[in-house]
Design an enzyme around this catalytic site. Structure first.
Site, PDB file in Angstrom:
ATOM      1  CE  LYS A   1       3.361   4.068   0.998  1.00 54.72           C
ATOM      2  NZ  LYS A   1       2.195   4.512   0.263  1.00 54.72           N
TER       3      LYS A   1
ATOM      4  NE  ARG B   1       3.795  11.728   1.433  1.00 56.83           N
ATOM      5  CZ  ARG B   1       4.164  11.477   2.679  1.00 56.83           C
ATOM      6  NH1 ARG B   1       4.526  12.472   3.476  1.00 56.83           N
ATOM      7  NH2 ARG B   1       4.173  10.235   3.135  1.00 56.83           N
TER       8      ARG B   1
ATOM      9  CE  LYS C   1       5.857   3.933  -1.837  1.00 58.68           C
ATOM     10  NZ  LYS C   1       4.535   4.306  -2.198  1.00 58.68           N
TER      11      LYS C   1
ATOM     12  CE1 TYR D   1       7.509   8.060 -10.397  1.00 56.96           C
ATOM     13  CE2 TYR D   1       9.052   7.246  -8.735  1.00 56.96           C
ATOM     14  CZ  TYR D   1       7.787   7.674  -9.093  1.00 56.96           C
ATOM     15  OH  TYR D   1       6.799   7.700  -8.145  1.00 56.96           O
TER      16      TYR D   1
ATOM     17  CB  SER E   1       9.556  10.323  -6.000  1.00 58.04           C
ATOM     18  OG  SER E   1       9.164  10.499  -4.649  1.00 58.04           O
TER      19      SER E   1
HETATM   20  C1  PBG Z   1       0.595   6.698  -1.265  1.00 63.62           C
HETATM   21  C2  PBG Z   1       1.791   6.496  -2.103  1.00 63.62           C
HETATM   22  C3  PBG Z   1       2.991   7.152  -1.943  1.00 63.62           C
HETATM   23  C4  PBG Z   1       3.843   6.687  -2.929  1.00 63.62           C
HETATM   24  C5  PBG Z   1       3.150   5.754  -3.692  1.00 63.62           C
HETATM   25  N1  PBG Z   1       1.864   5.625  -3.166  1.00 63.62           N
HETATM   26  C6  PBG Z   1       3.387   8.233  -0.997  1.00 63.62           C
HETATM   27  C7  PBG Z   1       2.996   8.176   0.390  1.00 63.62           C
HETATM   28  O1  PBG Z   1       2.822   7.110   0.977  1.00 63.62           O
HETATM   29  O2  PBG Z   1       2.863   9.244   0.960  1.00 63.62           O
HETATM   30  C8  PBG Z   1       5.249   7.150  -3.099  1.00 63.62           C
HETATM   31  C9  PBG Z   1       5.900   6.884  -4.398  1.00 63.62           C
HETATM   32  C10 PBG Z   1       7.136   7.682  -4.642  1.00 63.62           C
HETATM   33  O3  PBG Z   1       7.627   8.418  -3.778  1.00 63.62           O
HETATM   34  O4  PBG Z   1       7.644   7.568  -5.752  1.00 63.62           O
HETATM   35  N2  PBG Z   1      -0.586   6.323  -1.783  1.00 63.62           N
END
Ligand code: PBG
Length: 323
Positions: free
Chosen positions: A196, A206, A248, A314, A275
């Protein structure tokens, strides 16, 4: 004299049926997982900025929405909590009757054949917006792992078939696996967010969580310049007991997905089309820069082509309609 061409790759592209026959990449709705945002209250359905067609639902509304989702053939969801109850410890995450715990229960009861995965991280519940604890400007690893493990067990006990730690703390997969084993929950799967990255592409997410991050997440999420380091994370997560490993974001990280395909040796690979990826496609289409449906399909085909077995997106409902 004209040279004669023997190999003409275009022969295989001349007819749509032939193109289908030789297509190297195929997927079905079974391969898609839909992220779902749950919030407190009743009869709540709030749209999410920059993510057309995505909403934050109260549990009662989520159940209605899931009826449609099931009719489209979607078989799994990844749950996120959107909580207004935020504090430094993220205490809401460990409440026995938390939003997510209730959500899991209701969804499992109404849709027993749906696979329910839950995101395990503190960011929906902390006022500093970090995925772990935050002390003196730092995210303490082992103390965070303890809290996250407790959270994962809570979700598993509530009925989630999959827990998905997204926090990137060291050793959390092992700690969760150990705790699941000793809680008689050995059948619960761990979908690890293995690679990630600290990405700019999480913005709309967020926003949906109303999470304001103090500083950034670069001391735990990976640096987007690194490829080999992802293989280290992969080895560790598999050793520690991950059932599915995830990359991711997805489309900017196809090399990582492809590396995992070769290195994971049978452990299924998921990719999260996050997202920001979805928002960029929707924004480009809205401005007439590309056709929305074609862009959705191409983006997903490429993620599968790179080696993903599961795609969290999504666009799952849109794809289900397109297929
Ligand atoms: C954090 C988390 C995030 C996403 C999924 N789990 C954001 C981050 O790491 O700040 C992002 C998913 C998305 O942007 O669709 N727990």
């Amino acid at each position: 004299m004209k040279t004669r061409i023997v190999q003409r790759p275009r022969r295989l592209r001349a007819d749509p049926v032939l193109r289908e026959m030789v297509a190297e990449t195929e997927f079905s709705v079974s391969k898609l997982m839909l992220p779902l945002f749950l919030t407190d209250g009743k009869d709540v359905q709030t749209s999410i900025a920059h993510l057309d067609g995505c909403f934050t639902f109260s549990i009662d509304r989520a159940l209605k929405y899931l009826k449609e989702v099931r009719q489209l053939g979607i078989k799994s969801v990844l749950l996120f909590g959107v909580s207004t109850k935020k504090d430094a410890q993220g205490s809401e995450a460990l409440k026995k009757d938390s939003l997510i715990v209730r959500g899991i229960g209701e969804i499992r009861e109404h849709f027993p054949d749906l696979i329910v995965a839950t995101d395990v991280a503190l960011d929906p519940y902390t006022d500093h917006g970090h995925d772990g604890l935050f002390e003196k400007g730092e995210i303490p690893n082992d103390a965070s792992v303890e809290v996250l493990t407790e959270m994962a067990i809570l979700h598993a006990k509530a009925g989630a078939q999959i827990v998905a730690p997204s926090d990137m703390m060291d050793g959390r997969v092992g700690a969760i696996r150990e705790a699941l084993e000793s809680s008689a929950l050995s059948n619960t799967l761990i979908l690890a967010y293995t690679a990630k990255y600290a990405s700019c592409l999480y913005g709309p997410f967020r926003g949906a969580l109303q999470a304001q991050v103090i500083g950034d997440k670069k001391t735990y999420q990976m640096d987007s310049r690194n490829r080999l380091e992802a293989l280290k994370e992969l080895r560790l997560d598999i050793q520690e007991g991950a059932d599915i490993i995830m990359v991711k974001p997805a489309a900017w990280y196809l090399d990582i997905i492809s590396d995992f395909k070769h290195e994971a040796r049978g452990t299924p690979i998921a990719a999260y089309q996050v997202s920001g990826e979805v928002a960029m496609i929707q924004a480009a289409a809205k401005r007439g820069a590309c056709d929305l449906n074609r862009a959705i399909l191409e983006s997903i085909h490429c993620i599968f082509r790179a080696g993903a077995e599961i795609v969290v997106t999504y666009f799952a409902p849109a794809l289900a309609k397109l297929l």
